[in-house]
Scaffold this active site. Sequence first.
Site, PDB file in Angstrom:
ATOM      1  N   ASP A 268     -43.768  43.986 -17.316  1.00 52.21           N
ATOM      2  CA  ASP A 268     -42.430  43.408 -17.408  1.00 52.21           C
ATOM      3  C   ASP A 268     -41.902  43.364 -18.842  1.00 52.21           C
ATOM      4  OD1 ASP A 268     -40.498  40.913 -17.607  1.00 52.21           O
ATOM      5  OD2 ASP A 268     -40.576  41.451 -15.496  1.00 52.21           O
TER       6      ASP A 268
ATOM      7  N   ALA B  19     -37.876  41.602 -15.230  1.00 50.49           N
ATOM      8  CA  ALA B  19     -37.798  42.929 -14.616  1.00 50.49           C
ATOM      9  C   ALA B  19     -38.511  42.966 -13.275  1.00 50.49           C
ATOM     10  CB  ALA B  19     -38.370  43.978 -15.562  1.00 50.49           C
ATOM     11  N   ASP B  20     -39.671  42.331 -13.186  1.00 45.54           N
ATOM     12  CA  ASP B  20     -40.423  42.351 -11.937  1.00 45.54           C
ATOM     13  C   ASP B  20     -39.608  41.775 -10.781  1.00 45.54           C
ATOM     14  OD1 ASP B  20     -42.564  43.440 -13.220  1.00 45.54           O
ATOM     15  OD2 ASP B  20     -43.932  41.763 -12.896  1.00 45.54           O
ATOM     16  N   ILE B  21     -38.954  40.643 -11.042  1.00 43.97           N
ATOM     17  CA  ILE B  21     -38.212  39.973  -9.971  1.00 43.97           C
ATOM     18  C   ILE B  21     -36.773  40.479  -9.885  1.00 43.97           C
ATOM     19  CG2 ILE B  21     -37.356  37.755  -9.133  1.00 43.97           C
ATOM     20  CD1 ILE B  21     -39.808  36.448 -10.399  1.00 43.97           C
TER      21      ILE B  21
END
Length: 376
Positions: A147, A175-177
């Site tokens: 991320d 970024a991940d979520i």
Amino acid sequence: MPRDSHQNDHSPLAGLKVVDFSTLLPGPLASLMLVEAGADVLKVERPGQGDDMRAFEPRFGSEGAIFALLNRGKRSISLDLKNPTDAEKARVLAIEADILIEQFRPGVMARLGLSHEVLSRDNPRLIYCSITGYGQTGPKAQRAAHDLNYVAEAGMLSLVTGSDGAPTLPPIPIADIGGGSYPAFMNIMLALYARMTTGRGCHLDISMTDNVLPFQYWALAGGFVGQWADPNGGLITGGSPRYAIYRTKDGRFLAAAPLEDKFWRNLCEVLGIGEDADHARVAAAVEQLDSDALMARLEGKDVCCSLVATLEEALADEHVHARGLLNRGVTNDSGLIPALPLALAENFRHPTLNAPAPMLQCARAERQVAKAGENE
């Protein structure tokens, strides 16, 4: 969520089958939203070890609490995808599924014989969602990253820096979520809608780096017309006293966001300062007051200001409880903890309030053997 297949279920995704090959955060959170909307999610895990999140601290009984939160209500199967027999089992699952989620590097699923091209021949209705850091194509497609790398390369970390000029570490995996889980869920919903008309599925290429760019809309608007933002210089990145964090007399912090003139005028009136005040003047006024006294003055004044809460304080807030955000739970042998409050309207969520995360297949088998031994 584990339930009787004959149960009368009016959840919007009831009856849909999802095979989830993903681990850690982006894919599992996306499939968690699917299961909360009624889909049957089968998580494919490595034999013996399973999802790495199972071993992460903190613990919730015998399993990782993060794993429990992200995989509530799913089922699990252990398959060694490098084993031809298990790979064939995975293929059969995929051709019987409505949705497949994976987040390997590009090319991995193809080498396992599980690419969209191969699977769609037997299941043209399959919606195949690939979540990666940089997308399926492009010079960075095979790069290993996390991320922090994605938001760094997307320019986000350059927008706000500390007093020494160094970027600040984001407190959440943006970024991940925001670039992975939510776009995956959104595009899966669009693909399901399109399938109603075409009868066909598709391959979704979800790039986490691509998808964090819109979060920088303010800086991008300036950049697109040749006015690239300086660090800490934008309206919402430190350039205005109307969007800033100020320290109180007792060492707490006020998050002040009175961007519009009417809110700014109200704040300036409460603090007894002129409307031409800069950061320093606002900071000096706020620092004269303890947090309780300050919030008492601001109460009901329409100023768009909040005291920075700890996470514990946030969860104890009466508004959180009034909204029912913690009404659902994750269960296991050791008890019950609140489930993740998800961005799904309550009327679209499965009615089951409490559900477990799946046990790893081998662990379940070992417990069954042990229990049988106790009964002899």
